[in-house]
Scaffold this active site. Structure first.
Site, short mmCIF file in Angstrom:
data_model
loop_
_atom_site.label_atom_id
_atom_site.label_comp_id
_atom_site.label_asym_id
_atom_site.label_seq_id
_atom_site.Cartn_x
_atom_site.Cartn_y
_atom_site.Cartn_z
N THR A 78 0.83 -1.21 0.00
CA THR A 78 0.00 0.00 0.00
C THR A 78 0.85 1.25 0.00
O THR A 78 0.51 2.25 -0.65
CB THR A 78 -0.93 0.00 1.25
OG1 THR A 78 -1.84 -1.08 1.10
CG2 THR A 78 -1.69 1.29 1.39
N SER B 190 1.61 -7.36 -1.41
CA SER B 190 2.25 -8.47 -0.68
C SER B 190 1.36 -9.71 -0.61
O SER B 190 1.83 -10.79 -0.23
CB SER B 190 2.68 -8.05 0.72
OG SER B 190 1.59 -8.00 1.61
N THR C 1 1.55 -4.68 4.04
CA THR C 1 1.33 -5.10 5.42
C THR C 1 0.71 -6.49 5.53
O THR C 1 0.87 -7.16 6.55
CB THR C 1 0.40 -4.10 6.16
OG1 THR C 1 -0.86 -4.05 5.49
CG2 THR C 1 1.02 -2.72 6.23
N ASP C 2 0.02 -6.92 4.47
CA ASP C 2 -0.78 -8.15 4.62
C ASP C 2 0.06 -9.39 4.91
O ASP C 2 -0.37 -10.26 5.67
CB ASP C 2 -1.64 -8.38 3.37
CG ASP C 2 -2.74 -7.33 3.24
OD1 ASP C 2 -3.04 -6.65 4.24
OD2 ASP C 2 -3.31 -7.19 2.14
N1 ASP Z 1 -2.67 -5.38 0.18
C1 ASP Z 1 -1.60 -4.54 0.68
C2 ASP Z 1 -0.33 -5.35 0.69
O1 ASP Z 1 -0.16 -6.16 1.55
C3 ASP Z 1 -1.94 -4.02 2.02
C4 ASP Z 1 -0.93 -3.08 2.64
O2 ASP Z 1 0.19 -2.93 2.24
O3 ASP Z 1 -1.32 -2.45 3.64
O4 ASP Z 1 0.49 -5.21 -0.18
#
Ligand code: ASP
Length: 332
Positions: free
Chosen positions: A12, A54, A85-86
């Site tokens: 993100t 991710s 973050t995922d």
């Molecule tokens: N879907 C995103 C990822 O994991 C979520 C994030 O980065 O907060 O790449």
């Protein structure tokens, strides 16, 4: 001035919207340019092995990140990995096993909101990650996010939207970051080797199975062709059902007898496993071939099992690797 290598992988933090939803487009360098406060903090270099959500991260990508750290280890004082973050908790755990005992900090960060969002958490996370990475007292793999530094094996994504996305499971956060201050809860580890131990193989054939009421033990037979190890998330402190006509004991011991691995953990988020407490767990407590997850996170169990099976197939050696503590991953 210290030299830090930013390894940008997407997430993100790097995402922009194009009408079909957020996807990563910005490079690590473009992200750093958005945070003028980092000027003068350290010298930065950038590498961009991928730019992905991710969700799409694979174990091979962990190996690629570990390879970049290995090749840059002598040239840099620390590493900051920009990551979605995922699955950040999985990558942080995996890097903890692939690069063990690093005196130089390897920090993962990202954000819940894209860099361009007016309420973004990206700027503070990037700034504080660099601050943590240049600090003389930082070492090993950690997640710096939402004002906390968490050991790479203890992070768990707990919230899908808020800035404090991660918790440190069954272990205190290593430090709190307040503005440009680092308040450490943990002493600084002593005697870290001059060079970490690097590893470059994992066994990808590891899956997680969560028990639910009525789930058939025949699932183990279904998993056999594709998997070498199952991380079994049991009920409570270690309950595994045993009803007439549906024997988990038979299924699990048969799985082990076929040369495969079972790691038993709990689906309860906090305080870990103890198979000795209830009769419904007792049969598994001391069975050779069953590995006990203790108070480890499921993310760390996946990464550690993949790493350990990537090094050996010998049951004793596997147990030795599995139970050896790495980057605060278990307290027995
Ligand atoms: N879907 C995103 C990822 O994991 C979520 C994030 O980065 O907060 O790449």
């Amino acid at each position: 001035m210290k030299r830090i290598l930013i390894i940008a992988t997407g997430g993100t933090i790097a995402s922009t919207a194009d009408g079909r939803g957020l996807s990563p487009t910005l490079t690590g360098r473009e992200l750093a340019e958005q945070v003028p406060l980092i000027d003068g903090l350290c010298d930065l270099d950038f590498v961009q092995p991928m730019n992905i959500d991710s969700t799409n991260m694979l174990p091979g990508d962990w190996l690629e990140m570990a390879r970049i750290v290995r090749e840059g280890y002598d040239a840099y004082d620390g590493f900051v990995i920009l990551h979605g973050t995922d699955t950040m908790a999985y990558t942080a755990a995996a890097l903890s096993y692939l690069v063990q005992g690093s005196a130089k900090p390897i920090v993962l960060t990202g954000s819940q909101q894209p860099m361009a969002n007016p309420f973004t958490d990206a700027k503070l996370n990037l700034y504080q990650s660099l601050l943590y990475a240049v600090d003389d007292d930082s070492s090993d793999v950690s997640v710096v996010f939402g004002g906390k530094a968490i050991a790479g094996t203890r992070a768990h994504k707990q919230r899908t939207m808020s800035a404090n996305a991660f918790t440190s499971v069954n272990f205190p956060a290593l430090a709190v970051l307040r503005g440009d201050r680092i308040v450490r809860a943990m002493g600084v580890p002593e005697g870290l080797p001059a060079a970490p131990r690097f590893y470059d193989t994992v066994d990808r054939r590891v899956c997680v199975l969560k028990l639910t009421p009525g789930l058939s033990p025949a699932i183990f037979e279904t998993l056999k062709p594709a998997y070498d190890a199952v991380i079994l998330e049991t009920f409570g402190i270690g309950g595994i059902p045993e009803r007439e006509g549906a024997s988990y004991k038979t299924a699990i011991f048969d799985w082990i007898d076929s040369g495969r691995t079972v790691v038993i953990t709990t689906q309860v988020p906090e305080e870990g496993l103890d198979l000795g407490v209830y009769e419904v767990g007792h049969a598994y407590a001391d069975h050779p071939g069953i590995l006990r997850g203790g108070d480890m996170t499921t993310e760390a169990l996946v990464a550690k099992t993949m790493w350990a099976l990537g090094q050996t197939r010998d049951a004793d050696e596997l147990a030795r690797l599995f139970y050896g503590p790495v980057n605060h991953d278990r307290v027995d």
